[in-house]
Write an enzyme that holds these catalytic residues in place. Structure first.
Site, PDB file in Angstrom:
ATOM      1  N   ASP A 265       0.862  -1.179   0.000  1.00  0.00           N
ATOM      2  CA  ASP A 265       0.000   0.000   0.000  1.00  0.00           C
ATOM      3  C   ASP A 265       0.896   1.226   0.000  1.00  0.00           C
ATOM      4  OD1 ASP A 265      -2.866   1.142   0.522  1.00  0.00           O
ATOM      5  OD2 ASP A 265      -1.556   2.178   1.936  1.00  0.00           O
ATOM      6  N   ASN A 273      -2.514  12.883  -3.216  1.00  0.00           N
ATOM      7  CA  ASN A 273      -3.626  13.255  -4.091  1.00  0.00           C
ATOM      8  C   ASN A 273      -4.201  14.617  -3.733  1.00  0.00           C
ATOM      9  OD1 ASN A 273      -4.125  11.523  -6.212  1.00  0.00           O
ATOM     10  ND2 ASN A 273      -5.405  10.119  -5.063  1.00  0.00           N
ATOM     11  N   ASP A 282      -2.511   9.670 -10.356  1.00  0.00           N
ATOM     12  CA  ASP A 282      -2.572   8.560 -11.300  1.00  0.00           C
ATOM     13  C   ASP A 282      -1.198   8.282 -11.907  1.00  0.00           C
ATOM     14  OD1 ASP A 282      -5.250   8.376 -10.801  1.00  0.00           O
ATOM     15  OD2 ASP A 282      -5.896   9.316 -12.678  1.00  0.00           O
ATOM     16  N   GLU A 309      -4.830   2.331  -3.942  1.00  0.00           N
ATOM     17  CA  GLU A 309      -3.367   2.340  -4.070  1.00  0.00           C
ATOM     18  C   GLU A 309      -2.749   1.043  -3.562  1.00  0.00           C
ATOM     19  OE1 GLU A 309      -4.458   4.770  -0.348  1.00  0.00           O
ATOM     20  OE2 GLU A 309      -5.225   4.449  -2.367  1.00  0.00           O
TER      21      GLU A 309
END
Length: 408
Positions: A265, A273, A282, A309
């Site tokens: 992760d 983000n 992305d 993620e």
């Protein structure tokens, strides 16, 4: 988008179909695929047609008795003693040596032999009815061209040889006047040309059908591949994880094995983000997925985007401690990529936490493996992130399902 198979792309097939070429040959990769696809069926048809040919050819002993009674013994030897065993040997050879040149050469030779034997014998007959006997050759020529469907090059060669034998033997037999011989020759030559055209269009149709079928299969494979791939990261998706696990656990029913998983992760990805937006987020995930995919593929593993993620590497048959070493390689490769994460402070980079777990399949299901890896992942988060859990040297394989099964 172009769908590719080994050495063949759907674009190549489209160009071949659009070219309108009259050549009965594909580029090398397509030609090899065409022969592979058709070899078994054509060999089977050669055996079927050969068996039918033997029956029909030997039945014509009836006409030999009625038309060439003075040479009937020779015809029995030719049909039953030479042609029949020879064609059986040819069928056996074609079944064992499945090469296009072997198969087509044998098939062409069978037709030539079928014409040459009776036409040679009829030269020495004194029967007044032998004039009509020659038309049996036409049946053999038609059988070779239309029923047996020789490849065009072999059909052209065999037709040329068979018609030549036909004309030479009838000339030697002296059953025609010069005028009727020419008429007969024109009849057979034109018939041969028409049969050759039929052989050409039959093979052309077969080749085009092969191209359409191959393109359909490649497009189907492309769609199936798209259905298995996560559009953002290029890793396999959850659907393909379930398919792969079903196949893996099915095989393990016969031979149990350890299956190990690495669940990772991205650390503090929400902060990334929030600070830079989803477009940069992305791009970050794509860079990380490339690192994970390259590491997995180099070790015969399967890499999946598990969600958000989170990414999963499935390693069938791997020793869990080796899997931990692979997780360490991925962790170091990610740090070496040095993807900036300024939201955490100057000089900070994107890192990931890793959980490693293993189970014995089929005793424990995939869900147990994922749960164990997830538990290990969150232990790595609690341990400070940018690390792997369990620590080096700790047990990774969950033996509980196997022990429970044994207790029952």
């Amino acid at each position: 988008m172009t769908s590719c198979a080994p050495g063949i792309c759907s674009g190549d097939i489209d160009r071949q179909l659009a070219s309108g070429s009259f050549r009965l040959a594909f580029p090398p990769a397509l030609e090899r695929a065409f022969e592979r696809e058709t070899a078994d069926e054509r060999t089977r048809m050669f055996v079927i047609c050969g068996s039918l040919a033997i029956i029909l050819y030997d039945i014509t002993l009836i006409t030999d008795y009625l038309v060439l009674s003075d040479r009937f013994t020779e015809m029995v030897v030719a049909r039953l003693g030479i042609f029949t065993p020879a064609l059986i040997l040819m069928m056996v050879a074609a079944s064992r040596f499945r090469h296009v040149h072997v198969r087509e050469s044998l098939a062409a030779s069978g037709g030539i032999l079928a014409v040459s034997l009776p036409m040679t014998i009829q030269i020495f007959s004194q029967s007044s009815d032998r004039l009509i006997y020659q038309y049996g050759s036409l049946l053999v020529i038609m059988f070779s061209s239309i029923i047996q469907r020789l490849r065009f090059a072999y059909a052209a060669l065999s037709l040329t040889v068979m018609i030549t034998i036909q004309l030479v033997t009838t000339a030697l037999a002296g059953i025609f006047t010069p005028e009727t011989f020419v008429t007969n020759a024109v009849f057979f030559v034109i018939g041969g040309i028409l049969l050759l055209l039929a052989a050409y269009f039959l093979e052309r149709s077969e080749r085009r059908s092969f191209l359409f079928n191959l393109r359909s299969r490649l497009l189907h494979d492309q769609l199936m591949q798209i259905a298995r791939i996560d559009a953002l990261t290029g890793l396999y998706n959850r659907r393909h994880l379930e398919e792969s696990a079903d196949a893996l656990w099915h095989r393990a029913a016969a031979a149990p094995q350890v299956v190990t998983a690495i669940l990772l992760d991205v650390d503090r990805f929400k902060a990334f983000n929030d600070a830079y937006g989803h477009t940069e987020g992305d791009a970050c995930l794509r860079r990380i997925s490339t690192i994970v995919a390259e590491a997995a593929q180099g070790r015969s593993g399967l890499a999946f985007r598990y969600g958000g993620e989170e990414m999963l590497v499935l390693l069938p048959g791997w020793d869990p401690h080796e899997a931990r070493a692979l997780a360490e390689d991925i962790r170091r490769a990610l740090r070496a990529a040095a993807i900036p994460h300024p939201a955490l402070g100057p000089e900070r980079i994107v890192t990931a936490s890793f959980g490693v777990a293993g189970v014995v399949a089929p005793d424990a299901p995939l869900s147990a493996l994922i749960e164990a890896a997830d538990t290990a992942l969150y232990a790595a988060k609690r341990a400070g992130r940018d690390c792997i859990w369990p620590p080096s040297g700790a047990a990774v394989v969950d033996e509980a399902p196997r022990l429970a099964a044994a207790a029952v």
